[in-house]
Design an enzyme around this catalytic site. Structure first.
Site, PDB file in Angstrom:
ATOM      1  N   GLU B  49       8.310 -35.591 -55.761  1.00 13.17           N
ATOM      2  CA  GLU B  49       7.333 -36.069 -56.739  1.00 13.17           C
ATOM      3  C   GLU B  49       6.934 -34.882 -57.591  1.00 13.17           C
ATOM      4  OE1 GLU B  49       4.858 -39.654 -54.520  1.00 13.17           O
ATOM      5  OE2 GLU B  49       3.849 -37.802 -55.069  1.00 13.17           O
ATOM      6  N   ASP B  60      -7.768 -36.408 -58.562  1.00 12.14           N
ATOM      7  CA  ASP B  60      -7.304 -35.300 -57.735  1.00 12.14           C
ATOM      8  C   ASP B  60      -8.434 -34.391 -57.289  1.00 12.14           C
ATOM      9  OD1 ASP B  60      -4.338 -35.370 -57.464  1.00 12.14           O
ATOM     10  OD2 ASP B  60      -4.486 -35.595 -59.635  1.00 12.14           O
TER      11      ASP B  60
END
Lengths: 413, 269
Positions: B49, B60
């Site tokens: 990824e 995040d």
């Protein structure tokens, strides 16, 4: 400038403004719910709660009671006669949101959302803040309800708005400086979203503007619409008719949508949203996405943004911390596209000039944010006949900006 | 067949679990990404990824936020990331690559143009964190047009009917976010992961990878026995943060200490 040219102020087809946003939170192409899956159930829950309570007469009575007895509403609609004469043109009326408890329109919304929080039983409140006005308004209602309160604020804004930081602390809130990104309002909003995603079970997030994922733009608009409902009624009572134009500053756009929304169907009323032109829209150093941005996705909604060619959000510039935001509420993006509202810009210098003028000839010190609206109203008034009426949303008082203005004047207070 | 589906089928046939790694393209330097990708494969990573940096990575935690900031300071862009993948494909035709990021850079390029460019670069899947199913239809159709898998997140709070809706749009695998909150958050509650995983399994046949909170052999192993694959992100990006100024080769080497134990842990299953 011809504000009676309705083709400029009206969509070509009739729009039922009350039917927006739709069930997915969309205003045309704008709005929606662009968040990580983690937050979806919390937003669904909030949506269900609000849908249930918004037409509940007990909830509305509670809200109205607090607005009357705690905030001090209705706020006056004041005819600024000396200012109007000085400008020489249309009559300028000020909707005095600066007289609300805590000194700005922000508290209308925090009262409403705190009532929602009370219904959820959640004991912790979080908020993001730029200039600190929303943080103070949130800390205030949290103190009153005995709720724990944490306010996220960009490190840069903590420095610029020391007085409001201390106000929040005195009110019992904890101010958490945010050091990521540009260290301003947008980063504070990122951090508040992260906190909410982590602590969603016991935490209610009070967003301060008409942006963010659905249902926030809807519920903040509804809570702030008390401004426009009052102004409309006051205009009919005091002047005997509706105004010719409305003017309000637009950062995220909550004071503006609050004034505009109850007038959207009054097609003879022209609407002007005033963005922060910073050093001038042509310099690129500003905070005026509706004047010089493009539609994109940030903070849970699709709306006009300031971004670079790679889709990265760029830094904004404005003398006013409250307007220093790269996005704008999605309903404004929609009103711009369908042509119901006009979005213009006023630069730092023009806003400062109007700040001083209003202070000196009316004895009313406006917030630097509101000074942008005053400055545009002056421009507009100059080109209009004396029988025309302009209502300006004086969204906040300027005490919080004294140090900023003193610094510009080279004076150490 | 899309490389992701092929890879997960092959692993399943071998009775092995997929190790999925997340690094941010352009972190800690633009030059490091290509050698890092090759090294990850060398150490037993099955699916890469590649994070596409965004100025406002709202979902995040602090570790990956810093990764995004470093990459943007290096001048990375979505186009530069596609170029790195294209270069990677010159010597590696089999490792699936998933881009993971936020909607706005993709929207800015244009969904249709992105789909074509991603296919041309050799991308196999896209995970857009802030496009839940209600908002992803337009991009989903473009990805389907070119045969790129649209990968979706499922959270601990996602209800069964939503899981079904998500699975109907998704391809490749489903990514179960094992913790509430942001990437790199607190400790992992393996019992609740197990319960949710079996709930998801009853609703869809898509392979399931689990991420958020996996940092060592023990966590990889305990999650690995429940899922088809595990995703490690913050633990790698954290190493990147200590690699300022290091050559691409040295950065790649620094990751070995994190990746190797995860692979060994998974292979004990």
């Amino acid at each position: 400038m011809n504000i009676n040219d309705n083709s400029k102020n009206q969509p070509e087809i009739a729009v039922d403004y009350k039917s927006f946003p739709d069930a997915l939170g969309r205003f045309g192409d704008y709005g929606g719910r662009f968040v990580s899956e983690t937050l979806i159930p919390a937003l669904d829950q909030l949506d269900e709660l609000y849908t249930r309570l918004k037409d509940d007469s007990t909830f509305q009575a509670e809200f109205d009671h607090d607005l009357a007895h705690y905030v001090g509403r209705p706020s006056p609609l004041y005819y600024a006669e000396r200012l109007s004469r000085d400008v020489g043109g249309a009559q300028i009326y000020l909707k005095r949101e600066d007289l609300n408890h805590t000194g700005a329109h922000k508290v209308n919304n925090t009262i409403g959302q705190a009532l929602l929080a009370k219904h959820t039983g959640k004991k912790r409140i979080i908020a993001e803040t730029g200039a600190g006005q929303h943080g103070v308004a949130t800390a205030t209602v949290a103190a009153r309800l005995g709720l724990e309160c944490q306010v996220f604020m960009g490190e840069e804004d903590v420095r610029r708005q020391a007085l409001n930081v201390y106000r929040m602390k005195l009110l019992g809130a904890e101010v958490i400086p945010v050091t990521s990104g540009s260290k301003t309002l947008k980063d504070a909003m990122n951090e508040a979203m992260r906190d909410w995603a982590t602590n969603v079970d016991d935490t209610f997030y009070i967003i301060g503007t008409v942006a963010g994922p659905h249902p926030y733009p809807l519920l903040v608009r509804d809570f702030q619409s008390v401004i426009g409902r009052e102004a409309r009624r006051q205009s009919l009572e005091q002047i005997g008719r509706l105004p010719d134009a409305l003017v309000a500053c637009v950062g995220g756009g909550s004071n503006a949508i609050g004034l505009f929304h109850p007038f959207l169907e009054d097609k003879d009323v022209s609407i002007y949203g005033v963005e922060a032109g910073g050093d001038g829209v042509e310099t690129g150093r500003h905070a005026a996405p509706l004047n010089d941005g493009i539609p994109g996705i940030l903070h849970g909604n699709r709306t006009y943004l300031m971004e670079d060619e790679d889709g990265q959000i760029i830094e904004t510039h404005s003398v006013s911390a409250g307007l220093d935001y790269p996005g704008v509420g999605p309903e404004h993006s929609w009103l711009k596209d369908i042509g119901r509202a006009n979005y213009v810009a006023i630069n730092d210098q023009e806003a400062l000039t109007s700040f001083r003028r209003l202070t000196q000839i009316e004895g009313i010190m406006p917030a630097l944010e509101s000074s942008h609206a005053v400055a545009y109203a002056e421009k507009l008034a100059r080109d209009l006949d004396k029988d025309k009426v302009i209502i300006v949303n004086l969204s906040g008082r300027g005490d919080k900006d004294i140090l900023t203005v003193a610094e510009i004047d080279g004076i150490k207070v | 067949m899309n490389r992701i589906t092929q890879c997960l089928q092959d692993l399943k046939a071998d009775g092995r679990k997929a190790l999925v790694s997340y690094v941010v393209s352009g972190d800690p330097s633009l030059g490091a990404t290509l050698p890092v990708m090759h090294e990850l494969v060398e150490q037993g990573v099955n699916i890469i990824e590649l994070g596409v940096a965004f100025s406002d990575p709202m979902a995040d935690g602090p570790v990956i936020q810093l990764g995004h900031e470093r990459a943007l300071a290096n001048g990375v862009s979505l186009r530069a990331t596609l170029a790195v993948v294209k270069e990677f494909r010159q010597t590696n035709q089999y490792t699936p690559i998933v881009l993971m990021g936020y909607a706005n850079p993709v929207l800015r390029m244009g969904y249709s143009e992105f789909a074509d460019a991603a296919l041309d670069a050799g991308i196999d899947g896209l995970l857009t964190v802030d496009l839940p199913p209600e908002e992803s239809i337009e991009l989903n159709l473009e990805l389907k047009r070119v045969g790129i898998e649209d990968i979706y997140l499922i959270a601990p709070t996602t209800k069964p009917e939503r899981i079904k809706k998500i699975a109907s749009l998704a391809g490749g695998f489903l990514y179960y976010v094992s913790l509430k909150g942001v990437t790199g958050a607190g400790h992992l509650d393996i019992d609740s992961v197990a319960a949710k995983v079996s709930e998801i399994r009853e609703l869809t046949d898509l392979p399931l990878c689990v991420g958020f909170g996996i940092k060592d052999a023990a966590t990889a192993k305990s999650v690995g026995q429940l899922a088809d694959g595990v995703v490690v992100g913050s633990a790698l990006v954290s190493v990147m943060g200590d690699c300022a100024g290091a050559s691409g080769k040295d950065v790649a080497k620094a990751l070995v200490d994190v990746v190797k134990p995860l692979r060994l842990g998974l292979d004990e299953l």
